[in-house]
Design an enzyme around this catalytic site. Structure first.
Site: not given
Ligand code: ATR
Length: 283
Positions: A20, A22, A67, A71, A92, A139, A231
């Site tokens: 990740s 993030s 994640t 989810k 999320n 998604a 994506i």
């Protein structure tokens, strides 16, 4: 960064979570705004998800991202879900309001903001375009939710498993009463036939992540007028072909950036420092 007794904790729950991005860009955002907070990865096995969510309350963790693969499952364990979570069926983002957990889905927002940025270059608006969305998983549902909300006039959805598209249409029928006319399910093998009817092609599947993945359709059939989005946040074979044809294209980075920015804003009530977050992501 100075950690002390008042440092607030945020994080991301995933399995695996080590890839990740993030933690880096969210921590940078807190730092940029002078907020005394850290954002850390939490490696949570599926069988431990409920305990982990209870732990958010017990440890006064202020907010988390969720994640893969949690989810969908996480919805069961929160106190409230926002409208988009109800439709998309996946969350999320969780905000902890004094022990009351509210779940959000910022993927639709992130995707639409990235899409609008790309469409600006073509001087086009969502409502005037026809979309081909490949995939019908979590998604895809976020992407389609966003497109329906923004008034897309036509959405072809191509998926390996047709039943999943039928379920999506059923689930979204209370969001938009014309959903049966707007969305047309097609099979993967029909994609080439529908390219002429399509302005924007969006891959929401994981196909393309690995070099050896077979193409989803004949990428050589792309025309320069097509706008192509994957994506996945790398230049996939689909995007390479789109670039070769002279198409306008976009990878998953803007969606990742803007979903994170929206989560940050939900948690802090402050405008996310987009430029700084983007800089970190691009490094
Ligand atoms: P996500 O949350 O990332 O959307 P998901 O819910 O597991 O993940 O959905 C994955 C999507 O990629 C699905 O549309 C899946 O097709 P199926 O519904 O038929 O399973 C699609 N997908 C994954 N691998 C694929 C492959 N090799 N070929 C075609 N589609 C694939």
């Amino acid at each position: 960064m100075i950690l002390n007794g008042e440092t607030q904790v945020y994080g991301i729950l995933g399995y695996p979570v080590k890839h990740s991005k993030s933690p880096m860009f969210q921590t940078a955002a807190f730092e940029a705004l002078g907020i005394n907070a850290v954002y850390v990865p939490f490696h949570v096995k599926p069988e431990d998800l409920k305990k982990a969510i209870d732990g958010i309350k017990a440890l006064s963790i202020k907010g988390v991202n969720i994640t893969v693969p949690h989810k969908e499952e996480v919805i069961k364990y929160v106190n409230e879900v926002s409208e988009e979570v109800k439709y998309i069926g996946a969350a999320n983002t969780i905000k902890n309001i004094d022990g009351y957990l509210k779940a959000y889905n910022t993927d639709a927002y992130g995707f639409i903001r990235g899409l609008k940025e790309l469409l600006q270059k073509a001087k086009k608006e969502i409502y005037e375009l026809k979309f081909l969305v490949i995939g019908a998983g979590g998604a895809s549902r976020a992407v389609v939710y966003g497109l329906l909300k923004e008034g897309a006039q036509k959405i072809y959805i191509a998926n390996r498993t047709k039943e999943r598209v039928e379920k999506l249409i059923k689930d979204f029928s209370s969001l938009n009463k014309f959903v049966k006319e707007i969305i047309t399910p097609i099979s993967l093998s029909e994609i080439d036939k529908f390219l002429d009817k399509t302005d924007v092609i969006i891959n929401t599947t994981s196909v393309g992540l690995k070099e050896e993945d077979k193409p989803l359709f004949r990428y050589e059939n792309l025309k320069k007028e097509h706008i192509v989005i994957d994506i996945i946040y790398k230049k996939t074979l689909l995007l390479k072909e789109a670039e070769k044809k002279g198409c306008l294209w976009q990878d998953g980075l803007p969606m990742l950036l803007y979903q994170g920015a929206k989560s940050f804003e939900i948690w802090t009530g402050k405008e996310a420092p987009i430029k700084i977050m983007e800089e970190i992501l691009r490094k």
